[in-house]
Structure formats: C-alpha cells, structure tokens
Design a protein around this motif. Structure first.
Motif, short mmCIF file in Angstrom:
data_model
loop_
_atom_site.label_atom_id
_atom_site.label_comp_id
_atom_site.label_asym_id
_atom_site.label_seq_id
_atom_site.Cartn_x
_atom_site.Cartn_y
_atom_site.Cartn_z
N PRO A 88 0.82 -1.22 0.00
CA PRO A 88 0.00 0.00 0.00
C PRO A 88 0.85 1.27 0.00
N LYS A 89 0.30 2.34 -0.52
CA LYS A 89 1.01 3.62 -0.59
C LYS A 89 1.13 4.31 0.76
N PHE A 90 0.36 3.84 1.76
CA PHE A 90 0.42 4.52 3.06
C PHE A 90 1.58 4.03 3.93
N LEU A 91 2.32 3.03 3.49
CA LEU A 91 3.46 2.56 4.27
C LEU A 91 4.58 3.60 4.23
N PRO A 92 5.53 3.55 5.19
CA PRO A 92 6.62 4.51 5.18
C PRO A 92 7.33 4.52 3.82
N LEU A 93 7.69 5.74 3.41
CA LEU A 93 7.89 6.92 4.23
C LEU A 93 6.75 7.95 4.12
N ALA A 94 5.53 7.48 3.87
CA ALA A 94 4.38 8.38 3.74
C ALA A 94 3.96 8.93 5.10
N ILE A 95 3.39 10.14 5.09
CA ILE A 95 2.83 10.74 6.30
C ILE A 95 1.39 11.18 6.02
N PRO A 96 0.57 11.38 7.07
CA PRO A 96 -0.82 11.80 6.86
C PRO A 96 -0.91 13.17 6.18
N LYS A 97 -1.68 13.24 5.14
CA LYS A 97 -1.82 14.46 4.36
C LYS A 97 -2.41 15.60 5.19
N ASP A 98 -3.35 15.28 6.09
CA ASP A 98 -4.01 16.34 6.86
C ASP A 98 -3.09 16.95 7.91
N LEU A 99 -2.07 16.20 8.35
CA LEU A 99 -1.14 16.72 9.35
C LEU A 99 0.05 17.45 8.73
N PRO A 101 0.75 20.03 6.66
CA PRO A 101 1.02 21.48 6.71
C PRO A 101 1.58 21.95 8.05
N ARG A 102 1.14 21.31 9.14
CA ARG A 102 1.63 21.72 10.45
C ARG A 102 2.97 21.07 10.78
N ILE A 103 3.16 19.81 10.37
CA ILE A 103 4.39 19.11 10.69
C ILE A 103 5.59 19.78 10.03
N VAL A 104 5.46 20.14 8.76
CA VAL A 104 6.62 20.65 8.01
C VAL A 104 7.05 22.03 8.48
N ARG A 105 6.25 22.71 9.27
CA ARG A 105 6.63 24.03 9.78
C ARG A 105 7.83 23.95 10.72
N PHE A 106 7.93 22.85 11.46
CA PHE A 106 8.98 22.74 12.46
C PHE A 106 9.89 21.53 12.25
N ASN A 107 9.64 20.78 11.21
CA ASN A 107 10.19 19.44 11.12
C ASN A 107 11.06 19.24 9.88
#
Length: 371
Positions: A88-99, A101-107
């Motif tokens: 499946p495409k959701f296996l790593p290294l994928a991350i949740p699309k809805d999170l 925008p906030r994750i990449v601000r500090f990560n």
C-alpha cells in the motif's frame, strides 16, 4: 488486524509492529499482537508492555484472512514486511496528508517524526519494567550536554554492516563538541556509549581520557548473541534506547535497527531531531519501505565526477548518500544512474490521505493538541 511475532531482534520486531500499526491506522482496524512464546519473554509482549489496545486483544473465532484482501475483511493477517505483495502507498515513508502542513513548519524529517509517534504509543513499559529501567538510569548520573554513541559489533558485522573503529565515531563526537564550544562553555565532554561488545567501553575510556564516558558494561554483556533473548537483555536494551534518545546528538550506524530506533525515539522528546545524528553508513530508512525519492531543487549538468544531469523538479530514486557531498541515484525522467550533488536535492515528501477519525472527538482533540 492480526500480527504474529517474527523471529528477529528487538529493533526489527519494533519496526514490524510499527508497520502493522500504521496498516491498522490507515485501514481503520485495531492491531492485535499474537506474542505467545515471544523470544524475549515467553509470557508475551503484554507481560512487559501495556497492550496496544485495552479492549480488543483477541480475534476470537473470527476468520483470519491473509493479506492481500478486500478492505471489508474483518480480521487481516499481515506478512513479514519485506515479503508483502501489493504494498500500500500509506506505508513509510508516507505521512498523513491532513497533518503535513503543520508538521513541516517545524520538522526537517516528517517521515521519522511520524514513525516516532507510533513507537511512543507502542513502547509503554509496565510498572516492573519501568522501575528496572529507572533504577539503572539513576546510577549513571546522566547530564547534558551529552552525545550518544551506538556501536554494533557482534552479529551484523561482516554480514549486514562493515566494521567501524571507535575513532570513526569519536571524530564526529569531537566535531559536535568543537562546534558547541563556539557558542557556550562545556563543563565536560560526555558520551553515552551503548554497545553489544563489553570491551568497547573500556577501550574508549583508555583511548579518550579527555571524555567522560557513561555506560554499563553489564548491559553490553547481556547483549552478546548467546544472552540476547532474555528479559534481562531486554531491560538493558530499553535503557540504551531511552538514554540514546535523550542525548543531544547521536553517532551511530543506520544499518542497525537499534540505531534507527534511537533516532526515531528522539522525535518524541524534542521539536526537531533532523540534525541530531550522524550515521557512519546508511541514510535513514524504514525496512521494507516504499521508494525513497529526492526531488531536484536546482538543475545540474552532468559529466563531472560521474555525476548525472537533472532539471529542477526531477524525481531521483536514491540508492545512498556517500557523505562527501554526493549521493547515488537514478533520474526517473531520464533513467540515468550516477552521482548527484546532494545539496541540489531535497527529500520528496509522500502525503497519503489517512483517515482523520473525526467521529472520535476525544481522539481528534488529543491529535490536535499534540501538534
């Protein structure tokens, strides 16, 4: 979701649980661990750690269907990640699309952050195990600043990883402290040394008297191959992982599952751990992951030092980082393989529309607060 423990080491097993938990999260199922006869404790995972779920711990008599299956199957059994078909495409290294925008601000490494959150949920020691961990740590006089060093010497060397001398690790420890002392006073150059070779700690103290080494030789002895799969060895490994994750910086080999787990755990106690490590061999990866691509942020004209040509926006499949300013990869537009100037590329972030679980108010509120 149903998972049967594999006969590999603890780091390997942890990553397989993470893979299964991500699978369950993405398909809106509950993960059940079948851990009877677990090699670290025959009583099972739940005797050492709190269960993944308090209310759903057995599949009872429901039919267990092997993956791949239709999504409406009630109970799914997952194979070893390296042998999974129809990945499946959701296996790593994928991350949740809805999170995202906030994750990449500090990560600086969103994929590792996501895996770290899964590990934090999985690794919840029961009272007896936590007490044993706390008692061991209390004896070590742990203070910052401190650099963690993980040296794997036994079963992997010569088969899955090359041998690295202590001076190779200490060169990067020295670099860290040299840079730190440009901006602050360092009272002592501390190193937490985790290893499966009890001789390494003594050797390090003799060769580098200007450093203060923390570590427990008894933990290294229990990590020896003939003692590794015991409750005492597991306690020592958990101590090492906890201590490494609490260090300001770690020097390790990412060919080791333990090295990668320590890095992933760092994400649970700081805002950004993406610049808090140095690996002597592999770049970070999750075993069995989907393709790891980088995207070109500027163009490059090939022909120099065997590097390849690419244009801004090209996707490049990565084979590894050479740690000298170059990596190796394949331009997916031209299908040409060769060296790439690493600074002209950036990790391609894979976003997947994971369920948002808006129907669970308590979960949704907690999810938002954690960000």
């Amino acid at each position: 979701m149903f998972f049967l423990f594999q006969g590999c080491g603890f780091g390997c097993q942890l990553h397989h649980i993470v893979y299964c938990l991500i699978f369950a999260y993405a398909t809106e199922r509950t993960l059940i661990l079948n851990s009877k006869g677990w090699r670290y404790n025959t009583k099972g995972w739940d005797y050492v750690f709190y269960p993944i779920s308090d209310s759903c711990t057995s599949a009872y008599d429901d039919k267990v269907v092997q993956w791949p299956v239709l999504y409406d199957a009630k109970v799914v059994s997952l194979p070893f990640i390296d042998s999974i078909s129809q990945k499946p495409k959701f296996l790593p290294l994928a991350i949740p699309k809805d999170l995202a925008p906030r994750i990449v601000r500090f990560n600086g490494d969103p994929s590792s952050w996501w895996i770290g959150q899964m590990l934090k949920y999985i690794l919840k020691p029961r009272v007896a195990m936590q007490k044993a961990i706390n008692e061991t740590i209390a004896k070590m006089n742990f203070k910052t600043p401190i650099v963690g060093v993980h040296i794997r010497r036994t079963d992997k060397v010569g088969t899955e990883a090359a041998f690295h001398h202590i001076h190779e690790y200490m060169a990067h420890v020295k670099d860290y402290y040299d840079q730190l002392e440009l901006t602050r006073t360092v009272d002592a150059r501390r190193v937490y040394l985790a290893t499966d070779d009890a001789n390494v700690l003594e050797d390090a103290r003799k060769k580098y008297p200007e450093y203060t080494f923390l570590g427990d030789a008894s933990i290294a002895k229990t990590a020896a191959t003939h003692r590794r799969y015991t409750p005492l060895s597991l306690t020592g490994l958990l101590v090492d992982l906890h201590m490494l994750a609490m260090c300001d910086y770690i020097v390790c080999t990412f060919s080791s599952q333990v090295g990668r787990v320590a890095y992933e755990m760092m994400w649970t106690n700081r805002v950004d751990a993406s610049n808090s490590f140095f690996s002597l061999d592999d770049i970070y990866y999750f075993g069995g992951q989907n393709a790891h691509d980088r995207v070109a942020v500027m163009s490059n004209t090939g022909g120099k030092s065997q590097d390849i040509s690419f244009e801004a926006g090209d996707r490049i499949g990565i084979a590894g980082n050479h740690w000298n300013g170059y990596g190796r990869g394949t331009n997916k537009r031209t299908n040409v393989n060769g060296l790439i100037p690493w600074y002209k590329t950036a990790d391609h972030l894979v976003l997947y529309p994971f369920p948002e679980y808006k129907q669970v108010p308590q979960y949704s509120d907690t999810r938002q607060k954690n960000l």
